[in-house]
Every structure is written in structure tokens, then in C-alpha cells.
Design a protein around this motif. Structure first.
Motif, PDB file in Angstrom:
ATOM      1  N   ALA A   1     -41.024  84.388 -36.205  1.00 21.77           N
ATOM      2  CA  ALA A   1     -42.202  83.510 -36.151  1.00 21.77           C
ATOM      3  C   ALA A   1     -41.786  82.077 -35.815  1.00 21.77           C
ATOM      4  CB  ALA A   1     -42.934  83.551 -37.482  1.00 21.77           C
ATOM      5  N   ILE A   2     -40.659  81.624 -36.372  1.00 28.45           N
ATOM      6  CA  ILE A   2     -40.179  80.251 -36.092  1.00 28.45           C
ATOM      7  C   ILE A   2     -39.848  80.118 -34.605  1.00 28.45           C
ATOM      8  CG2 ILE A   2     -38.280  78.609 -36.485  1.00 28.45           C
ATOM      9  CD1 ILE A   2     -38.197  79.683 -39.407  1.00 28.45           C
ATOM     10  N   HIS A   3     -39.082  81.085 -34.075  1.00 24.52           N
ATOM     11  CA  HIS A   3     -38.721  80.980 -32.654  1.00 24.52           C
ATOM     12  C   HIS A   3     -39.962  81.137 -31.763  1.00 24.52           C
ATOM     13  CE1 HIS A   3     -36.057  80.599 -29.341  1.00 24.52           C
ATOM     14  NE2 HIS A   3     -36.562  81.679 -28.781  1.00 24.52           N
ATOM     15  N   GLY A   4     -40.864  82.008 -32.166  1.00 28.51           N
ATOM     16  CA  GLY A   4     -42.115  82.176 -31.422  1.00 28.51           C
ATOM     17  C   GLY A   4     -42.900  80.872 -31.347  1.00 28.51           C
ATOM     18  N   SER A   5     -42.908  80.133 -32.450  1.00 30.48           N
ATOM     19  CA  SER A   5     -43.649  78.858 -32.459  1.00 30.48           C
ATOM     20  C   SER A   5     -43.006  77.847 -31.503  1.00 30.48           C
ATOM     21  CB  SER A   5     -43.723  78.298 -33.876  1.00 30.48           C
ATOM     22  OG  SER A   5     -42.448  77.902 -34.309  1.00 30.48           O
ATOM     23  N   PHE A   6     -41.673  77.887 -31.386  1.00 27.59           N
ATOM     24  CA  PHE A   6     -41.007  76.973 -30.437  1.00 27.59           C
ATOM     25  C   PHE A   6     -41.379  77.328 -28.991  1.00 27.59           C
ATOM     26  CE2 PHE A   6     -37.662  76.216 -33.838  1.00 27.59           C
ATOM     27  CZ  PHE A   6     -38.011  74.894 -34.042  1.00 27.59           C
ATOM     28  N   ILE A   7     -41.476  78.633 -28.696  1.00 28.43           N
ATOM     29  CA  ILE A   7     -41.842  79.054 -27.334  1.00 28.43           C
ATOM     30  C   ILE A   7     -43.267  78.573 -27.012  1.00 28.43           C
ATOM     31  CG2 ILE A   7     -42.273  81.059 -25.833  1.00 28.43           C
ATOM     32  CD1 ILE A   7     -40.078  82.535 -27.330  1.00 28.43           C
ATOM     33  N   ALA A   8     -44.141  78.609 -28.039  1.00 28.72           N
ATOM     34  CA  ALA A   8     -45.552  78.253 -27.819  1.00 28.72           C
ATOM     35  C   ALA A   8     -45.759  76.763 -27.522  1.00 28.72           C
ATOM     36  CB  ALA A   8     -46.371  78.649 -29.037  1.00 28.72           C
TER      37      ALA A   8
ATOM     38  N   ALA B   1     -33.626  80.951 -33.381  1.00 31.24           N
ATOM     39  CA  ALA B   1     -34.399  79.911 -34.077  1.00 31.24           C
ATOM     40  C   ALA B   1     -33.595  78.630 -34.214  1.00 31.24           C
ATOM     41  CB  ALA B   1     -34.835  80.418 -35.446  1.00 31.24           C
ATOM     42  N   SER B   2     -32.280  78.759 -34.410  1.00 28.81           N
ATOM     43  CA  SER B   2     -31.452  77.550 -34.559  1.00 28.81           C
ATOM     44  C   SER B   2     -31.355  76.779 -33.240  1.00 28.81           C
ATOM     45  CB  SER B   2     -30.055  77.919 -35.056  1.00 28.81           C
ATOM     46  OG  SER B   2     -29.306  78.507 -34.017  1.00 28.81           O
ATOM     47  N   LEU B   3     -31.538  77.475 -32.122  1.00 29.59           N
ATOM     48  CA  LEU B   3     -31.523  76.792 -30.822  1.00 29.59           C
ATOM     49  C   LEU B   3     -32.920  76.323 -30.423  1.00 29.59           C
ATOM     50  CD1 LEU B   3     -29.116  79.290 -29.031  1.00 29.59           C
ATOM     51  CD2 LEU B   3     -28.552  76.958 -29.672  1.00 29.59           C
ATOM     52  N   GLY B   4     -33.915  76.661 -31.252  1.00 31.64           N
ATOM     53  CA  GLY B   4     -35.307  76.293 -30.983  1.00 31.64           C
ATOM     54  C   GLY B   4     -35.556  74.802 -30.803  1.00 31.64           C
TER      55      GLY B   4
ATOM     56  N   ILE C   1     -31.340  80.720 -23.854  1.00 28.52           N
ATOM     57  CA  ILE C   1     -31.264  80.675 -25.322  1.00 28.52           C
ATOM     58  C   ILE C   1     -31.253  82.081 -25.913  1.00 28.52           C
ATOM     59  CG2 ILE C   1     -32.668  80.096 -27.372  1.00 28.52           C
ATOM     60  CD1 ILE C   1     -33.243  77.400 -26.003  1.00 28.52           C
ATOM     61  N   LEU C   2     -32.175  82.923 -25.444  1.00 31.46           N
ATOM     62  CA  LEU C   2     -32.217  84.294 -25.979  1.00 31.46           C
ATOM     63  C   LEU C   2     -30.981  85.088 -25.532  1.00 31.46           C
ATOM     64  CD1 LEU C   2     -36.021  85.113 -25.712  1.00 31.46           C
ATOM     65  CD2 LEU C   2     -34.681  84.904 -27.795  1.00 31.46           C
TER      66      LEU C   2
END
Lengths: 224, 252
Positions: free
Chosen positions: B47-54, B123-126, B149-150
Motif C-alpha cells: 500500500a505504501i509503494h502503491g501510494s507513491f506510484i499514485a 517502498a524504501s525507494l518510494g 525501482i521495481l
């Protein structure tokens, strides 16, 4: 007086270690000292950089640049640190994290010390009435020299870690790539540092933020 | 006394997982790697990484961008966990067929732990992704940055999985002799690892295709899912064939 001495004396050590080689890893300055050094010393070159073509209408430029240079260094580090921390942990290098961070931050301290030492050159060249374009090139050259010194010191400070595990080479590579990648964009977003003649001083440019890499790509390939 | 993990113990468990302290051969086999902690961690980190993509859709003021943020906080962990759900039976069977000796629950624990490592790294690279998103309008640049990143997170987590499998094989109770670089046991682990990665990557890419849009092309409507059409492989084939046709008929 004593507190000034505790700040200034290790500064010479940081630079000397880069030249003479690091005999004892414990000689790497403490994290706290390096951070204080960056916060205090980096505004010196920022102030000098913003002093181009100085007159009454441009008095804010040196102050803005003095604020922006430490912001650029710290903000770039903060953005790169979570990834560095997580990758170090997964690669099993967490026990060396403190030593690695000391090496990185001390190299940044060396970067700011070198820049500060070059401030008088920059001011001297500004006083000679160089053009805005030449001022950009001069500052680019000063940053290049400071980066080269910081690199030499980083390699010396990282040597004991590299001898301990080859995985540190990957982490060093990650740090350099991520720091340069983010740092270039951070510098682009925080401009103007020198200030174009005739444009009133502003902390950020009035135009919306843009991507430095896309701008460079469009300069090389105009149709893209 | 309930055994519900506290927030502090969950953070300690994640830290120990990333440090490789929970994936020793004995821990994976005996079940001390806590799935009930790592399941929620996979959801949270995804969810954290998803929020960065958004952030890209939000920074571009795309209509429905805030709703898209919510969608991505569901879709990113779903991408990894649904792929595991689809592939897990076959991954377990391959493991049994190749004589790697991991039990059902141990295999599940190991794969969930790998997903958590992957999502923790992503997420740490977010923050880097979010920083560039704020200042970039170029869709292609953001796609490439997301792939980088991924990709980095994926490579390191794959290395984590391989290292754990090697540890398991070296510590195998049925294999008392030390494992040499050319031993059949090592080859079995290598073969199984290759099949696992291939299966997971194939299903994962199609799952990603099914769950798109993720970044959201500027100007295109941000829906939870696009209508089902074609497949990932078909799309790559069409693009490649289109490029080939364009280069062979430059006038078209």
C-alpha cells in the motif's frame, strides 16, 4: 574558543586523510561533527555563488543561495537514505551501517570544505566582471573539483569496509548513482543559485517545476 | 493471553526478516517465521509503494486521482499476493518433484517472506519516485523510473530467495555431506529456483496487465480495472511486430 577549535581542527584531518590515506578507520570524523560541518560550512560557498554581479537589487541572491546549498545536500541525502538503509539490511551489512554512513557524510563534509576553500576564487573571478555564462562554468568547475576531492576521501574511508565484504562495493555504487541522480534534479529544482542579471531575486523560479533530464534530452534531440 | 502481535514486535520482526535472521534453514522448516505478521506487512508495504506510484496522477491533477491513490493501495499488494495465490500450488509441486524437501507451510512462509522483502525495498525507494513525480510531467520517464525501482527491488529480493534456498539445501537433514558447487542437490535447488522465478514472472506480468492502470496515462480515465482485452505477451508481440513492420515499410 574551545568549541571553535573542536570544529575547525578535524576539518584539516578530513582533507589530509584523503591525501595521506586512512591508516586507522577510527580516524573518520564522527557523524555529528560531519553534519555540523556541512550545515555551517556549506552556506559559505552558497553565499559566494549568489554574489555574482552584486548590487542593491540582488542582495537577496547570496542569502538565498546560502540557504539553498545545505538544503540541497541534506534533502538529497534524506531521499536516498531509506533505500540505502533497506538495501544494506537485506544484503546483511547492517552492522557496518554506522561506519558506512560516517564515511559518506565525512566525504560530504570534505565536499563542503573544499567548496568553501574555493569561494575566494569564485569571488575573485566575479570581481573581474565575468559574464553570466562564464559564472555558470566557473561554478560548475568548482563543484567538479569539490566532487573529485569528496570521491577520493569517500574511497579512502570506504576501503576498510570494502576489504570486509565485496557487497559494500554494490552499496557504494548504489549511493553514488542514487545521489547523483537525485542531486542533479534537486539542484535543478532549487535554482536559481547564481541568478540571471536583470531578473529580481526569488527563492524558486516562477515557472513550474520541470525534469532536468528531460530538459537535457530535449536540448540534445530537439524533436523529442 | 492472546498472541496478537504488537506494533513494536511487528516492526522488530520485519527488521529481523530483512537482516536474514528469520530465514535460517531451521526457522523456515520449523515455522518460527511468522506468516501472521508478514501477511499484514506485505499488505502495508504494498500500500505504501502503491501510494507513491499514485503521486503521478495527483501531481498531474488527473480527474479521479485521489480515488486512484486508494485503488493503488489495494492493487499493488494484490498484484504480488494474487500472483502468489495463482502460482503457489505449482511452485509447491515443483519443489516436491525436484526433491528440495520443503513442506507446504514452509514453502508458503518462504515465498511470503520474499514478497515482503521485495515490497520493503520498493517502498524504501518510494521517496525518490515521489520526488521525481512532483517535478515530472513525462509519462515515459516515470514509467522507466518505476521499472528501475521495481527491477532493483526484484533483483535483490530474488538474491535473498536464492540465498535462503541455498542455506536450506546445505542444512538439509537428508543430506549429511557438505554441498559442493557441482552436487545434484545444488543443481536441484538451482533448477527449482529457475522454474519458480519463470512461473512467478509469467503469471505476475499477466496479473499486472489485468490489474492495470497503475501509473495512469495523462488524459486517460483512471478506473479501478480496464476492460479485459488480450494479454501481456500478446501486447508485447503486437508492439514488436508493429515496430518491425514500421521499420520495413518506412513510408507507412
Amino acid at each position: 574558543m574551545k568549541s571553535i577549535q573542536t570544529l575547525v581542527l578535524p576539518a584539516g584531518d578530513v582533507l589530509r586523510q584523503g591525501i595521506e590515506g586512512l591508516r586507522d578507520p577510527r580516524q573518520v570524523p564522527s557523524l555529528r561533527w560531519s553534519l555540523a560541518c556541512i550545515a555551517i560550512v556549506s552556506p559559505i560557498y552558497g553565499f559566494a555563488m549568489g554574489s555574482f554581479n552584486l548590487d542593491l537589487s540582488r542582495t537577496l541572491y547570496p542569502l538565498f543561495s546560502a540557504c539553498k546549498l545545505p538544503i540541497m545536500i541534506f534533502a538529497t541525502s534524506l531521499l536516498c537514505l531509506p533505500g540505502y538503509f533497506a538495501l544494506s539490511t537485506v544484503l546483511g551489512l547492517r552492522n557496518d551501517l554506522h561506519a558506512a554512513l560516517r564515511a559518506i557524510v565525512s566525504s560530504q563534509a570534505a565536499f563542503t570544505l573544499t567548496l568553501a576553500s574555493l569561494a575566494t576564487f569564485t569571488l575573485f573571478l566575479y570581481a573581474n566582471g565575468i559574464t553570466h555564462r562564464a559564472a555558470i562554468l566557473v561554478n560548475g568547475f568548482m563543484f567538479l573539483v569539490a566532487t573529485a576531492v569528496a570521491q577520493a576521501i569517500l574511497r579512502k574511508h570506504y576501503a576498510p569496509l570494502l576489504a570486509r565484504s565485496r557487497k559494500h562495493a554494490f552499496m557504494l555504487c548504489y549511493w553514488l548513482v542514487a545521489y547523483v541522480f537525485v542531486g542533479v534534479q534537486m539542484g535543478w529544482m532549487l535554482r536559481p543559485f547564481i541568478g540571471t542579471p536583470g531578473i529580481p531575486p526569488t527563492f524558486f523560479r516562477a515557472e513550474p517545476f520541470s525534469n532536468a533530464y528531460i530538459v537535457v534530452l530535449r536540448l540534445i534531440f530537439p524533436g523529442s | 493471553m492472546s498472541n496478537v502481535p504488537t506494533r513494536a514486535s511487528a516492526i522488530v520482526a520485519l527488521d529481523e526478516l530483512l537482516r536474514g535472521k528469520l530465514t535460517s534453514a531451521a526457522q523456515v522448516r520449523s515455522g518460527t517465521t511468522p506468516v501472521r505478521i508478514f501477511g499484514p506487512w506485505a499488505l502495508a508495504l504494498g500500500a505504501i509503494h502503491g501510494s507513491f506510484i499514485a503521486w503521478y496522477a495527483i501531481a498531474n491533477n488527473s480527474p479521479g486521482a485521489w480515488r486512484h491513490l486508494f485503488y493503488l493501495m489495494i492493487k499493488l499488494p494484490a498484484l504480488f499476493l494474487l500472483t502468489l495465490f495463482v502460482t503457489f500450488p505449482s511452485l509447491y509441486v515443483f519443489n516436491a518433484l525436484m526433491g528440495c524437501g520443503l513442506r507446504f507451510r514452509a514453502t508458503l512462509r518462504l515465498l511470503i517472506a520474499t514478497i515482503v522483502v521485495n515490497l520493503a525495498l520498493a517502498a524504501s525507494l518510494g521517496p525518490i519516485l515521489a520526488f521525481f513525480t512532483v517535478s515530472t510531467t513525462s509519462y515515459t520517464f516515470i514509467v522507466l523510473l518505476n521499472v528501475a525501482i521495481l527491477g532493483l527491488a526484484g533483483i535483490v529480493s530474488i538474491a535473498f530467495l536464492l540465498r535462503t534456498l541455498m542455506n536450506l539445501q546445505q542444512d538439509s537433514p537428508s543430506d549429511s555431506t557438505p554441498v559442493s558447487t557441482e552436487s545434484p542437490a545444488r543443481n536441484a535447488v538451482g533448477g527449482m529456483f529457475f522454474i519458480w522465478i519463470l512461473t512467478y514472472a509469467l503469471v505476475g506480468s499477466q496479473m499486472g496487465w489485468l490489474l492495470r492502470p497503475f501509473i495512469g496515462y495523462p488524459g486517460q480515465e483512471l478506473t479501478f480495472l480496464r476492460p479485459r482485452s488480450g494479454s501481456f505477451v500478446e501486447s508485447v508481440w503486437n508492439i514488436t511486430a508493429g515496430q518491425a513492420n514500421a521499420s520495413s515499410n518506412p513510408r507507412r
